[in-house]
Design an enzyme around this catalytic site. Sequence first.
Site, short mmCIF file in Angstrom:
data_model
loop_
_atom_site.label_atom_id
_atom_site.label_comp_id
_atom_site.label_asym_id
_atom_site.label_seq_id
_atom_site.Cartn_x
_atom_site.Cartn_y
_atom_site.Cartn_z
N GLU A 115 0.85 -1.21 0.00
CA GLU A 115 0.00 0.00 0.00
C GLU A 115 0.88 1.25 0.00
OE1 GLU A 115 -2.67 -0.57 3.27
OE2 GLU A 115 -3.96 -1.86 2.10
N LYS A 142 -6.67 -5.55 -23.24
CA LYS A 142 -7.41 -5.68 -24.51
C LYS A 142 -6.40 -5.63 -25.65
CE LYS A 142 -11.77 -4.09 -22.56
NZ LYS A 142 -11.66 -3.26 -21.35
N THR A 196 -7.74 0.04 -19.78
CA THR A 196 -7.43 -1.29 -19.25
C THR A 196 -6.16 -1.74 -19.97
OG1 THR A 196 -8.98 -2.16 -20.88
CG2 THR A 196 -9.75 -2.04 -18.61
#
Length: 433
Positions: free
Chosen positions: A46, A219, A216
């Site tokens: 994190e 793809k 994204t």
Amino acid sequence: MVIISDLIKEEQKRQEETLMLIPSENYASKEVREAVGSVLMNKYSEGYSGRRYYQGNKIIDEIETFAIDKAKELFKVEHVNVQPYSGSPANAEVLFALLNPGDTIMGLKLSSGGHLTHGHPDITFSGRFYKSVQFGTKDDGIIDYNEVENLARKEKPALMIIGTTAYPLILDWKKLGEIADLVGSWLVADISHVSGLVLAGEYPSPVPFTHIVTTTTHKTLRGPRGAMIMVTKKGIEKDPETASKIDKAVFPGLQGGPHNGTTAGIAQALIEADSGDFKKYGKQIVINARYLAEELKNGGLTLVTGGTECHLMVVDLRPIGLSGNIAAEVLEAAGIIVNRNSVPNDSAPPFYPSGIRLGTPGITTRGMTEPEMKIIAGWILKVLDHVKDEKLPEVKEKRGEYIKSFRIKVANDEFLKNIASEVRDLCKKFPMP
Ligand code: DSN
């Protein structure tokens, strides 16, 4: 007992033996897949490079910094966040970073080829937490930029989020940028479907005209399932705090620990995209799509917008009286995997739409070119003709049962089994990575 490794093998076989024509899918390289499934997934990280909430992140920092720098170099942007878990979270994070609940957002309707996260009403965060105004297309499926401008002038959106999942033409980023500037709106370009084509030089980059770009990574970019948020020079000029607002929205705003295997997979995909082979692949995707589209048209099918300028096309099945569900099911029985899709002004509901969507990224990755497009188009035409008299029940409640029994019927159909076997033979000649 279910053995997961056996199911994975079965899925591998399915992918090997069928034609992947869903335009948002692709085959990632072995290196990308290995990165995702590596020991990196064991680590919590994190925070961001050099500012983590956990010890032991020296190598993760190196990987994430590399991915960011490579994305900045290739997309020519000022700032990149590679941590979004996928496309919808990325878009949510942008809205969360730049807007207040109730602000107006504007986007292309899902039914006209946009995305759920671009303000789809009622059922999505983007339609519920913001005042969403949306534009569609004309009857021919083409965007009317005058209508977009008029809507923006009337509604004065705080943010326009524009991108495509089923729009076969190239978006006019310059015009969209002008419209956003005219009304003082943020412009977010969601290039999830075409980011690989952008890097291959086969689709115009929105970067000079937009403030933010989301994509994204799985793809046409051919990476792992993940996403990136990029801030352009124009975005920093609009607000010098843009990059830090985006980073804070990703973590701690909406996410926890990044998926480090995915980050490494993105880095690997970007390395692969920075090559002559990737440019050839991008070029061939578009050549294949245009060729396939022409063959389907010559065979009597109607395409939304009349064709394609990118990697995908949408077949409007209304003129031949077929439902998208019937077409998608029967093609699957023949080893040809597409998905059903709405067409412009579709009176049919989204679950039983009147079209199918096809794309060429996957089959291009496998090395198929024009001769294979001709064969594939021939199969599609024959298969659809084979079920030309099938009709979905008028009564909505009966449709689910009908599709179930149709699926069983086509699975046992000798004509379709023969085509599926020819598909398998073709697939064998073009192994997946
Ligand atoms: N679900 C993706 C697609 O298939 O286009 C969009 O996110």
